[in-house]
Design an enzyme around this catalytic site. Structure first.
Site, PDB file in Angstrom:
ATOM      1  N   ASP A 180       0.939  -1.161  -0.048  1.00 23.96           N
ATOM      2  CA  ASP A 180       0.034   0.069   0.016  1.00 23.96           C
ATOM      3  C   ASP A 180       0.943   1.291   0.091  1.00 23.96           C
ATOM      4  OD1 ASP A 180      -2.381   1.845   0.979  1.00 23.96           O
ATOM      5  OD2 ASP A 180      -3.397  -0.150   1.007  1.00 23.96           O
ATOM      6  N   HIS A 200      -3.418   5.886   3.607  1.00 22.69           N
ATOM      7  CA  HIS A 200      -4.301   4.607   3.160  1.00 22.69           C
ATOM      8  C   HIS A 200      -3.671   3.255   3.853  1.00 22.69           C
ATOM      9  CE1 HIS A 200      -6.154   1.626   0.514  1.00 22.69           C
ATOM     10  NE2 HIS A 200      -7.157   2.572   0.485  1.00 22.69           N
ATOM     11  N   SER A 222     -11.519  -1.510  -0.066  1.00 24.79           N
ATOM     12  CA  SER A 222      -9.989  -1.230   0.751  1.00 24.79           C
ATOM     13  C   SER A 222     -10.199  -1.944   2.113  1.00 24.79           C
ATOM     14  CB  SER A 222      -9.442  -0.013   0.503  1.00 24.79           C
ATOM     15  OG  SER A 222      -9.012   0.463  -0.411  1.00 24.79           O
TER      16      SER A 222
END
Length: 654
Positions: free
Chosen positions: A216, A283, A476
């Site tokens: 990520d 994120h 996600s």
């Protein structure tokens, strides 16, 4: 995805047999037998200057970068790109030149052009590259992005967190049982994943803990996040414009340096009316926290799923995203494979989480498809977000890659989240958040519409030891629920002295134990919603003993058989020497079952010689020249079933 048939060697070659059932076997060799190229990721308004070429083994080009570059030049010439052309706004564009990039871990090579090509130019070039007999496959090196999550508004965030995990009770509906219990905000929870019950069986620990790799944006320090393996991770971003570093090249450590696009050069490079400038997303920290990095039962904040596992952060997404070439290398490295120029990973992962993606269809030949296949062979389960475009998942990569466990998102009511991709390529769903009251596609945003975890508070660069939390909704967030559960499954097995499950076995258990949504899905979202407790329970279920097997008389059906979802009922048929054929069948009644067969010991979903798996209760296995002795039949309920007949019969050679 999981094979529909498995044939094992029976007690040596002398006991070989033919196993006939209406099933298909999935390819595992990458399918690189013919030249082709994949244009599905090329967008009408896209621009491309990087191409991944797989050369035929033994070709002169495969061993010589100079010949690769020469071959690229020939393709550019044939595509009409080696002459000056009139470009946008009437400006003359110089002839396009080719340059060699590097070799990828999958064995393909990255080649670059001196300027970005529009879709038509890129398609023409790829066609010409593929026309070379030395080429097996060509794909554009596409920029992927974090799956575009929806952030919760600031007014829904929890108040200053105080005292174990005080906000778990109010905010983490997603980890609880889908019992319809009222939440702190007055909603009824029908969409939880029963992680809280799974913790009674496993917490992710065994010895030093199962490793979960999160590919990520990296991870940041936080008072409630375990960053133990951050230094052991790696930053796989090679392009300095994406990494934010002064020079191209990779860097040790899985730290998130920020991915903001509010300033130059990134504002001009990768923002438009559809993708406006954004502060750093952090994120990877949110995803890693969900999967297990969030410290749990520590009197602070929230809880993570496999909280005693070890989370290995790997940075593959930076400013504007990350390239397939870097992500595919990172997948292989995460699973313990070798990547040139990078020290080998000393913490190989058994679970790899990819909450990222973009447009395009993934095949076994593509870089992501090859990388996932190699990771699977090393025993790593690769879990991928379906995407947040409200579209068929078949059009998105790596969600459509063979070998991936692809996850859709549902909300607290158990409805498919309106944004979640769907289709036949989905394996199962998990809590991702529905955003609006009642999981509708508009209206009032509610706290129970999001997945809450730790997040950094910096707008560009990270704030050290942050203490903030935030809600996101998206596939996600659904994906790490599955990844964390896989880690719990594997850790529970190791703790009981059982061997680790293969990726195919993991997927089989996840699908067989998935819960049926209370709200009928409006689109296909796979087997159902993740049931973490049921998955871990089945992963460690002991095989029934020989004494528990119900005998089958030759040619005599046992009728009226029934079982619950996930149940495993074993039968035995004794076959004399000289038998010419053994047939085992299930039929009739209602529900859905899978049939397994094994010689000498009870069959289980993890250990069998033959399997039949079709929708409904009609299953059949036929063996020619079966070995003499006891054959064990396992009937496993994919759903609850009743009124089913089970019959075994054999014929004797005259």
């Amino acid at each position: 995805m999981a094979n529909r048939m498995r044939i094992g060697a029976l007690l040596g070659a002398s006991l070989a047999f033919a196993c006939s059932m209406a099933a298909h076997a999935a390819s595992t060799n990458g399918g690189l037998g013919a030249t082709h190229y994949n244009l599905s990721s090329l967008k009408a308004n896209g621009h491309y200057d990087r191409f991944i070429v797989t050369w035929r083994p033994g070709s002169a080009e495969q061993a010589n970068p100079a010949l690769m570059q020469q071959s690229m030049g020939v393709a550019l010439n044939r595509a009409g790109l080696m002459r000056a052309t009139l470009g946008a706004q009437g400006r003359m564009q110089a002839p396009v030149q080719a340059a060699y990039g590097r070799r990828l871990a999958i064995g393909a090579d990255l080649l670059r052009t001196s300027r970005k090509l529009d879709r038509n130019e890129a398609a023409a070039l790829m066609s010409q590259i593929a026309s070379n007999p030395a080429v097996l496959h060509v794909a554009p090196d596409v920029l992927r992005h974090p799956v575009s999550d929806i952030a919760a508004p600031a007014n829904l965030r929890p108040a200053t967190l105080q005292p174990s995990d005080p906000q778990y009770r109010d905010y983490q509906w997603d980890l609880k049982a889908p019992s319809g219990s009222a939440t702190a905000f007055g909603d009824r929870d029908y969409g939880g994943s029963r992680v809280n019950a799974a913790w009674s069986l496993a917490n992710g620990a065994n010895g030093q803990g199962i490793v979960i790799a999160v590919l990520d944006t990296g991870i940041t320090t936080h008072v409630d996040v375990n960053t133990q393996l951050a230094g052991a991770g790696y930053d796989f971003i090679t392009d300095h414009l994406l990494s934010g570093r002064k020079q191209d090249g990779r860097k040790p450590g899985g730290w998130d340096a920020g991915d903001w696009t509010t300033s130059e050069p990134w504002k001009s490079m990768c923002t438009d009316e559809f993708d406006p400038p954004q502060p750093s997303s952090w994120h990877g920290t949110h995803v890693a926290s969900t999967v297990g990095a969030e410290r749990t039962n520590n009197g602070i904040g929230l809880a993570g799923i496999a909280y005693r596992a070890r989370v290995l952060p790997i940075r593959v997404l930076g400013h504007c995203g990350g390239y397939d070439s870097d992500i595919s290398d990172a997948i292989i490295w995460a699973a313990g494979g070798h990547v040139a120029g990078v020290p080998d990973n000393t913490h190989p992962a058994r679970v790899i989480n990819l909450s990222l993606g973009g447009y395009g269809q993934c095949t076994a030949d593509d870089p992501m498809g090859q990388a996932i296949a190699l990771a699977n062979r090393r025993g790593a389960t690769v879990v991928v977000a379906a995407g947040n475009d409200g579209d068929d998942v078949a059009n998105y990569s790596p969600a459509s890659c063979p070998g991936a466990v692809t996850v859709a998102a549902t909300g607290i009511t158990s409805r498919r989240a309106y944004y979640s991709n769907y289709g036949r390529g989905i394996d199962l769903a998990a809590p991702g958040g529905g955003i609006y009251a009642g999981d509708k596609n508009s209206g009032k945003q509610v706290s129970d519409g999001f997945i809450w975890q730790a997040l950094n508070s910096g707008t560009t660069r990270p704030v050290a030891n942050a203490s903030s939390y935030a809600g996101y909704a998206g596939t996600s967030q659904a994906t790490p629920h599955v990844s964390g559960t896989v880690a719990l499954m594997q850790a529970a097995r190791l703790a009981r002295g059982l061997k680790l499950l293969s990726p195919a076995q993991v997927l089989d258990i996840l699908k067989r134990t998935a819960a049926t949504p209370k709200v009928k899905p409006d689109r296909l979202i796979g087997a159902g919603i993740l049931d973490s407790y049921a998955a871990v329970s089945l992963a460690i279920a002991k095989a029934p003993s020989v004494s528990q097997a119900t005998p089958l008389d030759n040619g005599v059906a046992r009728t009226g058989q029934s079982g619950a979802k996930g149940s495993q009922v074993v039968y035995r048929i004794d076959v004399p020497a000289g038998a010419g054929r053994l047939s085992v069948h299930t039929s009739g009644g209602s529900g859905d079952v899978t049939l397994y067969l094994r010689h000498g010991a009870p069959a289980t979903p993890e250990d069998y010689h033959c399997r039949s798996d079709h929708p409904g209760t009609t299953e059949s296995v036929v063996l020619n020249h079966p070995a003499a002795g006891s054959w064990y039949v396992a009937v496993v309920g994919k759903t609850a079933y009743r009124g089913v007949s089970v019959q075994g019969s054999y014929t004797l050679l005259r």
